[in-house]
Motif scaffolding. Structure first.
Motif, PDB file in Angstrom:
ATOM      1  N   ILE A 103       0.839  -1.269  -0.102  1.00 47.65           N
ATOM      2  CA  ILE A 103      -0.134  -0.115  -0.027  1.00 47.65           C
ATOM      3  C   ILE A 103       0.999   1.439  -0.003  1.00 47.65           C
ATOM      4  O   ILE A 103       0.621   2.297  -0.633  1.00 47.65           O
ATOM      5  CB  ILE A 103      -0.752   0.101   1.272  1.00 47.65           C
ATOM      6  N   LEU A 104       2.104   1.204   0.580  1.00 47.91           N
ATOM      7  CA  LEU A 104       2.881   2.309   0.541  1.00 47.91           C
ATOM      8  C   LEU A 104       3.770   2.512  -0.593  1.00 47.91           C
ATOM      9  O   LEU A 104       4.696   3.304  -0.515  1.00 47.91           O
ATOM     10  CB  LEU A 104       3.754   2.194   2.121  1.00 47.91           C
ATOM     11  N   GLY A 105       3.336   1.700  -1.416  1.00 49.01           N
ATOM     12  CA  GLY A 105       4.320   1.775  -2.809  1.00 49.01           C
ATOM     13  C   GLY A 105       5.549   1.030  -2.950  1.00 49.01           C
ATOM     14  O   GLY A 105       6.345   1.225  -3.782  1.00 49.01           O
ATOM     15  N   ARG A 106       5.805   0.263  -1.976  1.00 42.05           N
ATOM     16  CA  ARG A 106       7.102  -0.609  -2.054  1.00 42.05           C
ATOM     17  C   ARG A 106       6.547  -1.926  -2.462  1.00 42.05           C
ATOM     18  O   ARG A 106       6.772  -2.925  -1.647  1.00 42.05           O
ATOM     19  CB  ARG A 106       7.510  -0.808  -0.568  1.00 42.05           C
ATOM     20  N   GLY A 107       6.079  -2.113  -3.757  1.00 43.01           N
ATOM     21  CA  GLY A 107       5.558  -3.114  -4.322  1.00 43.01           C
ATOM     22  C   GLY A 107       6.587  -4.420  -4.502  1.00 43.01           C
ATOM     23  O   GLY A 107       6.184  -5.573  -4.051  1.00 43.01           O
ATOM     24  N   GLN A 108       7.699  -3.982  -4.655  1.00 39.46           N
ATOM     25  CA  GLN A 108       8.830  -5.061  -4.868  1.00 39.46           C
ATOM     26  C   GLN A 108       9.212  -5.940  -3.681  1.00 39.46           C
ATOM     27  O   GLN A 108       9.248  -7.045  -3.411  1.00 39.46           O
ATOM     28  CB  GLN A 108      10.098  -4.602  -5.732  1.00 39.46           C
ATOM     29  N   GLU A 109       9.045  -5.020  -2.671  1.00 42.45           N
ATOM     30  CA  GLU A 109       9.433  -5.480  -1.271  1.00 42.45           C
ATOM     31  C   GLU A 109       8.409  -6.474  -0.726  1.00 42.45           C
ATOM     32  O   GLU A 109       8.680  -7.774  -0.272  1.00 42.45           O
ATOM     33  CB  GLU A 109       9.686  -4.632  -0.284  1.00 42.45           C
ATOM     34  N   ALA A 110       7.272  -5.919  -1.155  1.00 44.59           N
ATOM     35  CA  ALA A 110       6.216  -6.820  -0.687  1.00 44.59           C
ATOM     36  C   ALA A 110       5.748  -8.211  -1.489  1.00 44.59           C
ATOM     37  O   ALA A 110       5.565  -9.222  -1.052  1.00 44.59           O
ATOM     38  CB  ALA A 110       4.665  -6.102  -0.980  1.00 44.59           C
ATOM     39  N   LEU A 111       6.439  -7.981  -2.702  1.00 46.66           N
ATOM     40  CA  LEU A 111       6.103  -9.186  -3.650  1.00 46.66           C
ATOM     41  C   LEU A 111       7.285 -10.187  -3.301  1.00 46.66           C
ATOM     42  O   LEU A 111       7.104 -11.504  -3.135  1.00 46.66           O
ATOM     43  CB  LEU A 111       6.252  -8.736  -5.105  1.00 46.66           C
TER      44      LEU A 111
END
Length: 286
Positions: A103-111
């Motif tokens: 949600i905070l825009g850190r999609g690669q870390e979340a992925l």
């Protein structure tokens, strides 16, 4: 001969040392928790278990208040306190960390976290939770365009695990619509409609059984009429060559062989899904 036990009226036993004395009971002060007690960071000294509980509750509340930065900070602190042996809570908090980052825009870390969660799964319930996390991450703007194929394949894997989920079929239909695959979009929508119809029949049957049980008679109610009409409709619908074969394939779990649950971008999984749901539905399934 009677038993010689000496009990006092407050629940303690005589002088045998097993009961609490009046002075001990008078000294006991129960902890009174007020609403939002876990928000207070200036509480007396607590052990790690108590601190962990407070962090988890506060982080969950911050998440639902859309204060994702603060929630993420508390989730990460809780992970540091959590014993390595507590795998269930660790999975729960780790998933929450990934959702905050997405949600905070850190999609690669979340992925990266979500894929690691997937790799550590051992039961179908864990796989479904991991895939649902991935699907939510794939909807984030910074991820969606780069991973459109992975989004579709993750949806297909979810449906191999749980084919009777109309919501996922409708979501997959939208992806095929964007790809210009109207034939596959139609199949997905038909699958969703089949499932919705059967769930309605099951719900009506349950209400029918409940009404008969309470009334104690065989007199048909409006609910019974609705259930019978749905059953009749479903029976006729299944006789149609295309729709009938599709329902047959939805009704039985056929993904036990050749399905690699831990891999998203797996050609074998895609081929298996296509062979079950997009092959010639005018022919019986294998």
């Amino acid at each position: 001969e009677g038993f010689d036990f000496d009990f006092d009226e407050n629940g303690g036993s005589g002088d045998d040392g097993r009961g609490s004395s009046n002075s001990e009971r008078d000294d006991y002060q129960p902890r009174v928790l007020t609403e939002g007690w876990f928000r207070d960071s200036d509480q007396p000294q607590r052990d790690d278990d108590q601190r962990l509980l407070e962090l988890k509750l506060r982080a969950d509340l911050l998440y639902f208040e859309a204060r994702y930065d603060n929630a993420l900070e508390d989730y990460l602190t809780a992970l540091d306190l959590l014993p390595a042996s507590n795998a269930i809570v660790r999975r729960d908090i780790t998933e929450a960390v990934a959702r905050c980052q997405a949600i905070l825009g850190r999609g690669q870390e979340a992925l990266q976290i979500a894929r690691k969660q997937l790799d550590e799964c051992s039961t179908d319930d864990q796989f479904m939770a991991a895939y649902n996390l991935l699907l939510d991450i794939f909807l984030q703007p910074d991820i969606a365009a780069q991973h459109s194929d992975s989004h579709r394949l993750a949806l297909q894997n979810c449906l191999l695990l749980n084919p009777l989920c109309d919501r996922l079929w409708r979501r997959l239909s939208r992806i095929y619509a964007e790809l210009g695959r109207s034939d596959r979009r139609t199949t997905c929508l038909q699958a969703a409609q089949h499932i919705t119809t059967v769930l309605a029949v099951q719900e009506s049957n349950l209400k029918l059984q409940t009404s008969h049980g309470s009334a104690g008679s065989d007199q048909r109610t409006p609910i019974a009429g609705k259930a019978m009409s749905l059953i009749s409709f479903h029976g006729n619908y299944r006789n149609l060559p295309y729709s009938g074969r599709l329902w047959e394939r939805l009704s039985y779990k056929q993904a036990n062989v050749g399905f690699d649950r831990k891999r998203i971008d797996c050609g074998g999984n895609e081929a298996l899904f296509d062979s079950i749901y997009f092959s010639d539905l005018s022919q019986p399934s294998a």
